[in-house]
Design a protein around this motif. Structure first.
Motif, PDB file in Angstrom:
ATOM      1  N   ILE A  59       0.863  -1.172   0.000  1.00 30.92           N
ATOM      2  CA  ILE A  59       0.000   0.000   0.000  1.00 30.92           C
ATOM      3  C   ILE A  59       0.910   1.236   0.000  1.00 30.92           C
ATOM      4  CG2 ILE A  59      -1.781   1.256   1.279  1.00 30.92           C
ATOM      5  CD1 ILE A  59      -2.746  -1.461   0.197  1.00 30.92           C
ATOM      6  N   PRO A  60       0.686   2.193  -0.910  1.00 29.68           N
ATOM      7  CA  PRO A  60       1.529   3.400  -0.911  1.00 29.68           C
ATOM      8  C   PRO A  60       1.430   4.149   0.420  1.00 29.68           C
ATOM      9  CG  PRO A  60       0.025   3.368  -2.804  1.00 29.68           C
ATOM     10  CD  PRO A  60      -0.343   2.228  -1.927  1.00 29.68           C
ATOM     11  N   LYS A  61       2.545   4.725   0.854  1.00 28.94           N
ATOM     12  CA  LYS A  61       2.564   5.465   2.125  1.00 28.94           C
ATOM     13  C   LYS A  61       1.542   6.591   2.144  1.00 28.94           C
ATOM     14  CE  LYS A  61       7.395   4.709   3.506  1.00 28.94           C
ATOM     15  NZ  LYS A  61       7.178   3.574   4.318  1.00 28.94           N
ATOM     16  N   GLU A  62       1.445   7.336   1.080  1.00 28.60           N
ATOM     17  CA  GLU A  62       0.505   8.462   0.995  1.00 28.60           C
ATOM     18  C   GLU A  62      -0.740   8.054   0.216  1.00 28.60           C
ATOM     19  OE1 GLU A  62       0.965  11.261   2.657  1.00 28.60           O
ATOM     20  OE2 GLU A  62       2.869  10.491   3.397  1.00 28.60           O
ATOM     21  N   VAL A  63      -1.351   6.921   0.600  1.00 31.96           N
ATOM     22  CA  VAL A  63      -2.466   6.374  -0.164  1.00 31.96           C
ATOM     23  C   VAL A  63      -3.631   7.356  -0.291  1.00 31.96           C
ATOM     24  CG1 VAL A  63      -3.629   5.187   1.756  1.00 31.96           C
ATOM     25  CG2 VAL A  63      -3.794   4.258  -0.569  1.00 31.96           C
ATOM     26  N   ALA A  64      -3.871   8.183   0.707  1.00 37.10           N
ATOM     27  CA  ALA A  64      -4.975   9.150   0.646  1.00 37.10           C
ATOM     28  C   ALA A  64      -4.839  10.095  -0.543  1.00 37.10           C
ATOM     29  CB  ALA A  64      -5.071   9.938   1.949  1.00 37.10           C
ATOM     30  N   ALA A  65      -3.608  10.375  -0.942  1.00 38.32           N
ATOM     31  CA  ALA A  65      -3.374  11.278  -2.071  1.00 38.32           C
ATOM     32  C   ALA A  65      -3.798  10.646  -3.400  1.00 38.32           C
ATOM     33  CB  ALA A  65      -1.900  11.668  -2.134  1.00 38.32           C
ATOM     34  N   TYR A  66      -3.946   9.320  -3.437  1.00 37.96           N
ATOM     35  CA  TYR A  66      -4.266   8.628  -4.680  1.00 37.96           C
ATOM     36  C   TYR A  66      -5.735   8.221  -4.785  1.00 37.96           C
ATOM     37  CZ  TYR A  66       0.790   8.261  -4.853  1.00 37.96           C
ATOM     38  OH  TYR A  66       2.132   8.554  -4.863  1.00 37.96           O
ATOM     39  N   ILE A  67      -6.473   8.265  -3.713  1.00 36.45           N
ATOM     40  CA  ILE A  67      -7.846   7.755  -3.701  1.00 36.45           C
ATOM     41  C   ILE A  67      -8.722   8.436  -4.750  1.00 36.45           C
ATOM     42  CG2 ILE A  67      -9.941   7.629  -2.279  1.00 36.45           C
ATOM     43  CD1 ILE A  67      -8.063   6.893   0.076  1.00 36.45           C
ATOM     44  N   ASP A  68      -8.519   9.717  -5.004  1.00 36.70           N
ATOM     45  CA  ASP A  68      -9.309  10.435  -6.003  1.00 36.70           C
ATOM     46  C   ASP A  68      -8.664  10.471  -7.385  1.00 36.70           C
ATOM     47  OD1 ASP A  68     -11.579  11.243  -4.455  1.00 36.70           O
ATOM     48  OD2 ASP A  68     -10.302  12.707  -3.441  1.00 36.70           O
TER      49      ASP A  68
END
Length: 149
Positions: A59-68
């Motif tokens: 899972i990418p460390k900054e997964v929230a940045a990719y959700i959209d």
């Protein structure tokens, strides 16, 4: 859940059984991805980040940045006893999972699956999940752990 009634829904007809978690949010995804990252029963992770054209086996460390981000996806497989549950992130508002109906051949396995499905529901903060024939939400036979058909 009555196993004798539920068993028919898990007869292997060559199609998968789908599970849909509705009304997913960014916060729910972050919590779910955090849980996945630390779950010892995870057997594979494949996340694709379009801007770098890279596939990751974590899972990418900054997964929230990719959700959209359009084109971002994550596929995860988790073992639940002898059952393999596949989790698929395609879009922000819905988690799709797949299982082979032949994996659910006993009451014990059904209850193990339902236990993990409920755990995912709580972690992700989704108000509802549906268990249904492949690509057929309107044919849901389990809603939030209750047999409805």
């Amino acid at each position: 859940i009555n196993w004798k009634l539920a068993k028919k829904a898990f007869e292997d007809d060559g199609m998968l059984v789908d599970v849909y978690y509705e009304y997913m949010t960014t916060c729910g995804w972050e919590k779910l991805f955090g849980w996945i990252s630390t779950n010892s029963n995870v057997t594979s992770i494949n996340c694709y980040i379009p801007e770098t054209d890279k596939n990751l086996e974590k899972i990418p460390k900054e997964v929230a940045a990719y959700i959209d981000v359009s084109g971002f996806y994550c596929f995860v497989s988790i073992l639940v006893g002898d059952i393999t549950l596949f989790l698929r992130f395609y879009e922000k508002t819905e988690l799709e999972c797949d299982i082979s109906p032949s994996d659910i051949d006993s009451e014990e396995k059904l209850f193990a699956l339902l236990g993990v499905l409920e755990e995912i529901k709580i972690i992700a903060g989704s108000p509802r999940y549906l268990v249904c024939p492949e690509n057929s939400k309107e044919g849901a036979f389990i809603v939030n752990g209750e047999l409805v058909a």
